[in-house]
Design an enzyme around this catalytic site. Sequence first.
Site, mmCIF file in Angstrom:
data_model
loop_
_atom_site.group_PDB
_atom_site.id
_atom_site.type_symbol
_atom_site.label_atom_id
_atom_site.label_comp_id
_atom_site.label_asym_id
_atom_site.label_seq_id
_atom_site.Cartn_x
_atom_site.Cartn_y
_atom_site.Cartn_z
ATOM 1 N N GLY A 137 3.003 5.884 6.314
ATOM 2 C CA GLY A 137 3.555 5.178 7.469
ATOM 3 C C GLY A 137 4.399 4.036 7.053
ATOM 4 O O GLY A 137 5.279 4.249 6.313
ATOM 5 N N CYS A 138 4.101 2.891 7.524
ATOM 6 C CA CYS A 138 4.990 1.543 7.221
ATOM 7 C C CYS A 138 4.785 1.396 5.945
ATOM 8 O O CYS A 138 5.652 0.497 5.295
ATOM 9 C CB CYS A 138 4.456 0.578 8.467
ATOM 10 N N ALA A 139 3.511 1.581 5.351
ATOM 11 C CA ALA A 139 3.303 1.259 3.864
ATOM 12 C C ALA A 139 4.131 2.031 2.894
ATOM 13 O O ALA A 139 4.384 1.650 1.883
ATOM 14 C CB ALA A 139 1.949 1.455 3.512
#
Length: 356
Positions: A137-139
Amino acid sequence: MAVLCRPATEVPEHVITMDDTLAIARDLHRDHPDLDLVLRLISHTGVRKRHLIQPIEQTLQHPGFESRNQRFFAEAQKRVPGVVRQALDHAGLTVDEIDLIVFVSCTGFSMPSPTAWLINEMGFRSQTRQLPIAQLGCAAGGAAVNRAHDFCLAYPDRNALVVACEFCSLCYQPTDLGVGQLLSNGLFGDAVAAAVVRGDDDAYGVRLERNGSYLIPHTEDWISYAVRSTGFHFQLDKRVPGTMEPLAPVLEALAEEHQWKAANLDFYVIHAGGPRILDDLGRFLQVPADAFRHSRATLTEYGNIASAVVLDALGRLFEEGSAIDQQRGILAGFGPGITAEVALGTWTDRRRERLS
């Protein structure tokens, strides 16, 4: 030491403003019992506008998961090569000089990975290694930089290309009516970003010096997808905004391992998941709000563009032109798991040396 060069970012041509978002929410969910709360939460995201790969009328339709996934790959083929060319130009490299491609996305899926198409389409060498990352995801933006750094440490003088391709609008689900899902409908945007990590230090950018990962135990259901016949259904737990309290010490610990102080750095490139993430992290690290200005600018102008946030925020630091040689900074991405990917680096500018 490996150097993270100036990123390139492209956002699509279709724009939706905050006013548009609020009006759509009022129209579609006029009978929702928590509509006032949803509208208040969306208005507090700090997002002024977002960019979408389709007009909003098409975005709100759901032609099925198969059609959406096909659209993802078609849009990636149209938009990624130009961004990659710009990133290569920033780094002063050609496709023949790239040894690894890290491709990250959580908004579409294909096998083989888009890296295979990219290698063939743009003429990268057949020996180019491929590392697709689909589930961070955003990581994943921070993870991509860190894995590229690891590769360049293992293979000195080799070069890696990082690509983040996020079309979050393809994950809109008209039947998801929870407060967290409705908030996400007003938060996420679409973007493509890319950057090169050069294996030598004869470059202009952030000389990467140390990286680390951290997983908050037993939080894997706080940010997640429910994968159904209709596609990816984003699920956001109300506890997520509070995650900076356990993660701020992670950033401090990594800095201390490097004999730095996280509160006393010169630049900060932080994933802008939402305004509270930035507010809380600044408070826990005891740094002024202005330290996160590039991340806030990304959030304001593009919304949360998932894994592409850290690359765009870093690009804004380059554009500002305020960083000087030997200044120290930190890059951090946060996402499902709950996962943090953190890197430390020193600004390096060898351009004058090369000209003298």
